[in-house]
Scaffold this motif. Sequence first.
Motif, mmCIF file in Angstrom:
data_model
loop_
_atom_site.group_PDB
_atom_site.id
_atom_site.type_symbol
_atom_site.label_atom_id
_atom_site.label_comp_id
_atom_site.label_asym_id
_atom_site.label_seq_id
_atom_site.Cartn_x
_atom_site.Cartn_y
_atom_site.Cartn_z
ATOM 1 N N UNK A 189 0.837 -1.210 0.000
ATOM 2 C CA UNK A 189 0.000 0.000 0.000
ATOM 3 C C UNK A 189 0.865 1.251 0.000
ATOM 4 N N UNK A 190 2.069 1.138 0.510
ATOM 5 C CA UNK A 190 2.960 2.295 0.560
ATOM 6 C C UNK A 190 3.735 2.398 -0.747
ATOM 7 N N UNK A 238 7.831 -8.553 -11.054
ATOM 8 C CA UNK A 238 9.087 -8.389 -10.320
ATOM 9 C C UNK A 238 9.406 -9.666 -9.545
ATOM 10 N N UNK A 239 10.682 -9.821 -9.156
ATOM 11 C CA UNK A 239 11.058 -11.045 -8.450
ATOM 12 C C UNK A 239 10.614 -10.974 -6.992
ATOM 13 N N UNK A 240 10.532 -12.121 -6.370
ATOM 14 C CA UNK A 240 10.127 -12.157 -4.976
ATOM 15 C C UNK A 240 11.214 -11.569 -4.076
ATOM 16 N N UNK A 241 12.466 -11.594 -4.537
ATOM 17 C CA UNK A 241 13.549 -10.938 -3.797
ATOM 18 C C UNK A 241 13.323 -9.434 -3.730
ATOM 19 N N UNK A 242 12.963 -8.842 -4.879
ATOM 20 C CA UNK A 242 12.762 -7.388 -4.847
ATOM 21 C C UNK A 242 11.492 -7.043 -4.072
ATOM 22 N N UNK A 248 10.797 -4.976 3.412
ATOM 23 C CA UNK A 248 11.773 -4.618 4.468
ATOM 24 C C UNK A 248 11.868 -3.096 4.544
ATOM 25 N N UNK A 249 11.923 -2.445 3.377
ATOM 26 C CA UNK A 249 12.108 -0.981 3.335
ATOM 27 C C UNK A 249 10.944 -0.240 3.988
ATOM 28 N N UNK A 250 9.724 -0.783 3.875
ATOM 29 C CA UNK A 250 8.581 -0.077 4.485
ATOM 30 C C UNK A 250 8.286 -0.603 5.893
ATOM 31 N N UNK A 251 9.178 -1.445 6.416
ATOM 32 C CA UNK A 251 9.057 -1.880 7.805
ATOM 33 C C UNK A 251 8.021 -2.969 8.037
ATOM 34 N N UNK A 252 7.558 -3.647 6.964
ATOM 35 C CA UNK A 252 6.569 -4.713 7.147
ATOM 36 C C UNK A 252 7.219 -6.082 7.316
ATOM 37 N N UNK A 258 13.789 -12.163 5.555
ATOM 38 C CA UNK A 258 13.751 -11.999 4.101
ATOM 39 C C UNK A 258 13.826 -13.352 3.376
ATOM 40 N N UNK A 259 14.782 -14.169 3.805
ATOM 41 C CA UNK A 259 14.965 -15.464 3.140
ATOM 42 C C UNK A 259 13.754 -16.369 3.378
ATOM 43 N N UNK A 260 13.213 -16.332 4.608
ATOM 44 C CA UNK A 260 12.003 -17.112 4.916
ATOM 45 C C UNK A 260 10.859 -16.691 3.977
ATOM 46 N N UNK A 261 10.709 -15.391 3.807
ATOM 47 C CA UNK A 261 9.614 -14.858 2.984
ATOM 48 C C UNK A 261 9.712 -15.376 1.539
ATOM 49 N N UNK A 262 10.916 -15.228 0.971
ATOM 50 C CA UNK A 262 11.101 -15.631 -0.431
ATOM 51 C C UNK A 262 10.911 -17.137 -0.570
ATOM 52 N N UNK A 263 11.495 -17.914 0.360
ATOM 53 C CA UNK A 263 11.367 -19.380 0.210
ATOM 54 C C UNK A 263 9.946 -19.870 0.421
ATOM 55 N N UNK A 264 9.166 -19.163 1.246
ATOM 56 C CA UNK A 264 7.760 -19.570 1.431
ATOM 57 C C UNK A 264 7.017 -19.492 0.093
#
Length: 288
Positions: A189-190, A238-242, A248-252, A258-264
């Motif tokens: 949303x941001x 866009x890639x799941x890494x970006x 991460x940048x918007x604090x969510x 990060x790695x957990x998020x992408x691998x999920x």
Amino acid sequence: MSNAAYRGRMAGEDAHRLGYRGVDDDPNADVLIAAMNATARWDATIRLRSWERAQLRLAPGERLLDVGCGLGEAALALAADLGEGGELVGVDASDRMLRVARSNAAGARCRVRFTVGDARALDDPDGSFDAARAERTLQWLPDPEEAVAELVRVVRRGGRVSLIDTDWSTFTIDVGNDAFAALVHDGLRTERHRASNVGRRLHELLGAAGCVQVATTEATQTWTTWDPDESPAPPGCFSMDSLADDLVAVGRLAAADRWWFVSTIHDAARRRQCSMRLTMFGVVGTRP
Ligand SMILES: C[S@@+](CC[C@H](N)C(=O)[O-])C[C@H]1O[C@@H](n2cnc3c(N)ncnc32)[C@H](O)[C@@H]1O
């Protein structure tokens, strides 16, 4: 593939920090160009371009401007309606994009000119086009209002202005976990460094620039199959890494997650239990 090798490959393929703001400065510009070819094949893109063509009602002999034309294929398809006496002008900030656009123009019947320029300060005189369009360009500009005002300025009275753009705040990921879906939804949303959610504002932008009789539509792109071991992202996305970087940048998302998020997401995609959706918007209005 080991996690380390995979991370290395992703870092190399995903190094597009400027995105489409600076294609010619990107060491992997070929990936950005390939992504444009992929987005042109999205069902949502095809539907919106077909709607736009019906709304624009281009006539033989007319002059059409496409700002941020990229590879030019959308404008060249519309140029079929301009006949031999018409003219298509494509403007883009990237010389790399325009080189491809020029090679795509080989079979065009009307006059075609692809030229480097800035959407925020066009070289063309007031009222010099019958129609002007910008597709997925506004989201890369710090001030989309400026570019829309320029599009309206160079169109004659009674001419048409068309905008198509994505609204990345509509992007959803379903991996069978509501909390995960909410994390992505809230995070996107941001807007981050650019007008990534401009799609929902297109109607308002055309109205504010003085256009009338503004018609609106939308189309949702859905991805249900994607192999993360073959490609860092579904075609044109866009890639799941970006995506993780953005969250991460918007604090969510904590950097440590990060790695957990992408691998999920990747694991769900491998099991064919991942779907993603994104809505794009289109508007066409008339300069009174
Ligand atoms: C996502 S691409 C869209 C290309 C094309 N309109 C399409 O829909 O396939 C965005 C395009 O906008 C161009 N661009 C970015 N900033 C620009 C600016 N200030 N003026 C003109 N073009 C710009 C980029 O070079 C890129 O070709």
